[in-house]
Scaffold this motif. Structure first.
Motif, PDB file in Angstrom:
ATOM      1  N   ARG A  47       0.808  -1.224   0.000  1.00 56.80           N
ATOM      2  CA  ARG A  47       0.000   0.000   0.000  1.00 56.80           C
ATOM      3  C   ARG A  47       0.841   1.275   0.000  1.00 56.80           C
ATOM      4  O   ARG A  47       0.291   2.378   0.018  1.00 56.80           O
ATOM      5  CB  ARG A  47      -0.926  -0.014   1.222  1.00 56.80           C
ATOM      6  CG  ARG A  47      -1.973  -1.124   1.158  1.00 56.80           C
ATOM      7  CD  ARG A  47      -2.974  -0.999   2.283  1.00 56.80           C
ATOM      8  NE  ARG A  47      -2.443  -1.495   3.550  1.00 56.80           N
ATOM      9  CZ  ARG A  47      -2.986  -1.250   4.737  1.00 56.80           C
ATOM     10  NH1 ARG A  47      -4.055  -0.482   4.827  1.00 56.80           N
ATOM     11  NH2 ARG A  47      -2.445  -1.753   5.832  1.00 56.80           N
ATOM     12  N   TYR A  48       2.159   1.144  -0.001  1.00 57.39           N
ATOM     13  CA  TYR A  48       3.010   2.331  -0.074  1.00 57.39           C
ATOM     14  C   TYR A  48       3.048   2.882  -1.494  1.00 57.39           C
ATOM     15  O   TYR A  48       2.711   2.183  -2.461  1.00 57.39           O
ATOM     16  CB  TYR A  48       4.429   1.992   0.380  1.00 57.39           C
ATOM     17  CG  TYR A  48       4.563   1.726   1.856  1.00 57.39           C
ATOM     18  CD1 TYR A  48       3.873   2.480   2.792  1.00 57.39           C
ATOM     19  CD2 TYR A  48       5.391   0.709   2.325  1.00 57.39           C
ATOM     20  CE1 TYR A  48       3.996   2.229   4.153  1.00 57.39           C
ATOM     21  CE2 TYR A  48       5.518   0.448   3.687  1.00 57.39           C
ATOM     22  CZ  TYR A  48       4.824   1.212   4.590  1.00 57.39           C
ATOM     23  OH  TYR A  48       4.946   0.951   5.930  1.00 57.39           O
ATOM     24  N   TYR A  49       3.480   4.125  -1.638  1.00 60.83           N
ATOM     25  CA  TYR A  49       3.469   4.768  -2.949  1.00 60.83           C
ATOM     26  C   TYR A  49       4.408   4.063  -3.922  1.00 60.83           C
ATOM     27  O   TYR A  49       5.412   3.461  -3.545  1.00 60.83           O
ATOM     28  CB  TYR A  49       3.793   6.260  -2.844  1.00 60.83           C
ATOM     29  CG  TYR A  49       5.024   6.654  -2.074  1.00 60.83           C
ATOM     30  CD1 TYR A  49       6.228   6.902  -2.709  1.00 60.83           C
ATOM     31  CD2 TYR A  49       4.968   6.834  -0.679  1.00 60.83           C
ATOM     32  CE1 TYR A  49       7.353   7.295  -2.005  1.00 60.83           C
ATOM     33  CE2 TYR A  49       6.085   7.230   0.032  1.00 60.83           C
ATOM     34  CZ  TYR A  49       7.271   7.460  -0.635  1.00 60.83           C
ATOM     35  OH  TYR A  49       8.378   7.845   0.077  1.00 60.83           O
ATOM     36  N   ASP A  50       4.060   4.144  -5.189  1.00 61.47           N
ATOM     37  CA  ASP A  50       4.668   3.297  -6.219  1.00 61.47           C
ATOM     38  C   ASP A  50       6.167   3.488  -6.366  1.00 61.47           C
ATOM     39  O   ASP A  50       6.892   2.539  -6.682  1.00 61.47           O
ATOM     40  CB  ASP A  50       3.997   3.555  -7.581  1.00 61.47           C
ATOM     41  CG  ASP A  50       2.573   3.036  -7.634  1.00 61.47           C
ATOM     42  OD1 ASP A  50       2.111   2.441  -6.639  1.00 61.47           O
ATOM     43  OD2 ASP A  50       1.908   3.229  -8.668  1.00 61.47           O
ATOM     44  N   ARG A  78      10.142  -0.780  -3.555  1.00 58.95           N
ATOM     45  CA  ARG A  78       9.022  -1.318  -2.767  1.00 58.95           C
ATOM     46  C   ARG A  78       8.649  -2.732  -3.184  1.00 58.95           C
ATOM     47  O   ARG A  78       8.447  -3.616  -2.335  1.00 58.95           O
ATOM     48  CB  ARG A  78       7.807  -0.402  -2.936  1.00 58.95           C
ATOM     49  CG  ARG A  78       6.531  -0.894  -2.243  1.00 58.95           C
ATOM     50  CD  ARG A  78       5.294  -0.283  -2.860  1.00 58.95           C
ATOM     51  NE  ARG A  78       5.114  -0.734  -4.239  1.00 58.95           N
ATOM     52  CZ  ARG A  78       4.136  -0.300  -5.032  1.00 58.95           C
ATOM     53  NH1 ARG A  78       3.275   0.594  -4.592  1.00 58.95           N
ATOM     54  NH2 ARG A  78       4.025  -0.768  -6.269  1.00 58.95           N
ATOM     55  N   ASP A  79       8.528  -2.980  -4.483  1.00 59.44           N
ATOM     56  CA  ASP A  79       8.087  -4.288  -4.953  1.00 59.44           C
ATOM     57  C   ASP A  79       9.102  -5.381  -4.639  1.00 59.44           C
ATOM     58  O   ASP A  79       8.734  -6.549  -4.456  1.00 59.44           O
ATOM     59  CB  ASP A  79       7.803  -4.240  -6.450  1.00 59.44           C
ATOM     60  CG  ASP A  79       6.579  -3.386  -6.779  1.00 59.44           C
ATOM     61  OD1 ASP A  79       5.841  -3.039  -5.834  1.00 59.44           O
ATOM     62  OD2 ASP A  79       6.379  -3.054  -7.959  1.00 59.44           O
ATOM     63  N   GLU A 158      -2.091   7.319   1.623  1.00 60.00           N
ATOM     64  CA  GLU A 158      -3.039   7.183   0.522  1.00 60.00           C
ATOM     65  C   GLU A 158      -2.440   7.605  -0.818  1.00 60.00           C
ATOM     66  O   GLU A 158      -3.056   7.415  -1.861  1.00 60.00           O
ATOM     67  CB  GLU A 158      -4.277   8.040   0.793  1.00 60.00           C
ATOM     68  CG  GLU A 158      -4.998   7.709   2.093  1.00 60.00           C
ATOM     69  CD  GLU A 158      -6.057   8.739   2.419  1.00 60.00           C
ATOM     70  OE1 GLU A 158      -7.203   8.607   1.926  1.00 60.00           O
ATOM     71  OE2 GLU A 158      -5.735   9.706   3.149  1.00 60.00           O
ATOM     72  N   TYR A 159      -1.251   8.180  -0.785  1.00 61.86           N
ATOM     73  CA  TYR A 159      -0.599   8.642  -2.010  1.00 61.86           C
ATOM     74  C   TYR A 159      -0.014   7.463  -2.771  1.00 61.86           C
ATOM     75  O   TYR A 159       0.599   6.574  -2.184  1.00 61.86           O
ATOM     76  CB  TYR A 159       0.509   9.636  -1.648  1.00 61.86           C
ATOM     77  CG  TYR A 159       1.379  10.056  -2.823  1.00 61.86           C
ATOM     78  CD1 TYR A 159       0.928  10.994  -3.739  1.00 61.86           C
ATOM     79  CD2 TYR A 159       2.636   9.496  -3.005  1.00 61.86           C
ATOM     80  CE1 TYR A 159       1.722  11.381  -4.814  1.00 61.86           C
ATOM     81  CE2 TYR A 159       3.442   9.872  -4.070  1.00 61.86           C
ATOM     82  CZ  TYR A 159       2.975  10.809  -4.973  1.00 61.86           C
ATOM     83  OH  TYR A 159       3.769  11.173  -6.035  1.00 61.86           O
ATOM     84  N   ARG A 160      -0.196   7.446  -4.098  1.00 64.28           N
ATOM     85  CA  ARG A 160       0.336   6.363  -4.905  1.00 64.28           C
ATOM     86  C   ARG A 160       1.267   6.871  -6.014  1.00 64.28           C
ATOM     87  O   ARG A 160       2.424   6.497  -6.075  1.00 64.28           O
ATOM     88  CB  ARG A 160      -0.809   5.550  -5.532  1.00 64.28           C
ATOM     89  CG  ARG A 160      -1.634   4.775  -4.519  1.00 64.28           C
ATOM     90  CD  ARG A 160      -0.820   3.684  -3.826  1.00 64.28           C
ATOM     91  NE  ARG A 160      -1.613   3.002  -2.803  1.00 64.28           N
ATOM     92  CZ  ARG A 160      -1.712   3.395  -1.542  1.00 64.28           C
ATOM     93  NH1 ARG A 160      -1.062   4.474  -1.129  1.00 64.28           N
ATOM     94  NH2 ARG A 160      -2.445   2.734  -0.674  1.00 64.28           N
ATOM     95  N   THR A 161       0.729   7.683  -6.939  1.00 62.96           N
ATOM     96  CA  THR A 161       1.518   8.159  -8.076  1.00 62.96           C
ATOM     97  C   THR A 161       1.287   9.648  -8.284  1.00 62.96           C
ATOM     98  O   THR A 161       0.220  10.178  -7.932  1.00 62.96           O
ATOM     99  CB  THR A 161       1.139   7.410  -9.367  1.00 62.96           C
ATOM    100  OG1 THR A 161      -0.240   7.687  -9.692  1.00 62.96           O
ATOM    101  CG2 THR A 161       1.321   5.913  -9.206  1.00 62.96           C
TER     102      THR A 161
END
Length: 360
Positions: A47-50, A78-79, A158-161
């Motif tokens: 769920r962390y930003y990309d 992250r991945d 809630e931040y992603r991209t």
């Protein structure tokens, strides 16, 4: 009919802290259950930003018993961390129950604890380790007029991209690593202000040609038991190889002292000027997420755990793991949680004797 499961230890949370705890519990031949609310034991990482990359090299970003694969001097994405945790969970030797959110923990005295899940299943054990982290309890500071703001307000969790914020006026609140990383990324796409109560403090990523975590390790700072004297966790300085300092110097993002209030259309700065804003992103940290312990006396009314270096002084057999500055400056990180897990498992003593059984 209610399902009941009996274990030697129950770990609540299947992220990095819970997995580290399970590693040491199963090494003692304790029949261990991990109860994870999501669909897999990878914690909050999915769920962390990309664009998130670790601030520590791979060689300093591993859980006990398994090195982080690949070039040890790189900064994993992250991945990559998600894949590492999946692999770690597959070999940890505990029974991992996914999609099993915990509703309540009840202390039963000499018999230990009864952990009740959302499905009504009950897990009993003389030892429980709360390792649910803080991602589900984002902290938003109280700012006058916040409820009147008609723009979008969100937490960094809630931040992603950055693409969804193109051509919007954005304020990022905070002065830590995540705040600066998000603000600098957004500034490549839109107008951004980084708002903080104090100036951003930078630490060189590679002083004297070695990553700062090398110096943290050889000096003993990373493992120093400073948690007992740190009452309020300080804002971590920003680790920077030069990119972020250069970006701030160029005004991308622009840094300003924290605004004093919201209006319906934006914010009011300390000098009284007003600025229209579309989005405010609070990168202001998190608080421990322990709702299942409410009313037990193991946490305060505000949800802060009563603990000393992870051990509960109110409930024998109850421990906490992954808290910020729990024992050391690195307590809630991949590189530090293993030390805390080893310490906690060695000292966690249930109220009554328990029998050893082989790991299934």
């Amino acid at each position: 009919m209610t399902s009941e499961y009996d274990y030697d230890a129950v770990v609540i949370g299947g992220g990095q802290s819970g997995l580290a705890a399970a590693h040491y519990l199963t090494a003692q031949h304790l029949n261990t259950a991990i109860l994870e609310a999501s669909g897999e034991a990878t914690g909050s990482w999915p769920r962390y930003y990309d664009s998130l990359t670790l601030f520590s090299p791979a060689r300093y970003s591993a859980l006990p018993g398994r090195c982080f694969p690949g070039d040890p001097d790189r900064y994993p994405h992250r991945d990559e961390v998600i894949d590492y945790l999946r692999s770690y969970a597959a070999d940890v030797g505990a029974d991992i129950h996914t999609r099993t959110p915990v509703e309540t923990v009840t202390y039963t005295g000499g018999k230990g604890f009864a952990v009740t899940t959302g499905s009504g299943a009950v897990f009993t054990a003389p030892r429980v380790i709360a390792a649910t982290g803080s991602f589900d309890s984002p902290f938003l500071p109280a700012v006058p007029g916040r409820d009147e703001f008609e723009g979008r307000l969100l937490h960094a969790g809630e931040y992603r991209t950055p693409g969804e914020f193109t051509d919007q006026r954005v304020i990022v609140v905070g002065a830590g690593n995540s705040a600066v990383q998000i603000a600098a990324e957004l500034a490549e796409h839109t107008q951004v202000v980084l708002a903080s109560r104090a100036p951003v403090k930078f630490v060189p990523q590679r002083p004297l040609g070695r990553d700062v975590h090398f110096w943290f390790t050889v000096s003993g700072f990373d493992a120093a038991p400073l948690g007992r004297i740190v009452k309020d966790a300080p804002t971590q300085p920003v680790l920077d190889a030069g990119r972020y300092r250069t970006a701030l110097a160029a005004g991308k993002p622009q840094r300003r002292e924290m605004f004093t209030a919201f209006t319906s259309e934006g914010v009011v700065w300390r000098d009284g000027s007003r600025m229209p804003v579309d989005v405010v992103v609070f990168a202001t940290g998190y608080r421990p997420h322990l709702p299942y312990l409410a009313g037990t006396g193991a946490v305060t009314e505000s949800g802060v755990p009563r603990q000393s270096q992870g051990l509960s002084p109110t409930h024998p057999g109850l421990g906490f793991l992954g808290l910020e500055w729990q024992r050391t400056p690195s307590s809630n990180s991949l590189r530090g949680v293993g030390r805390d897990a080893a310490y906690l498992v060695r000292r966690l003593r249930p109220a009554a004797a328990w029998r050893r059984r082989p790991v299934r």
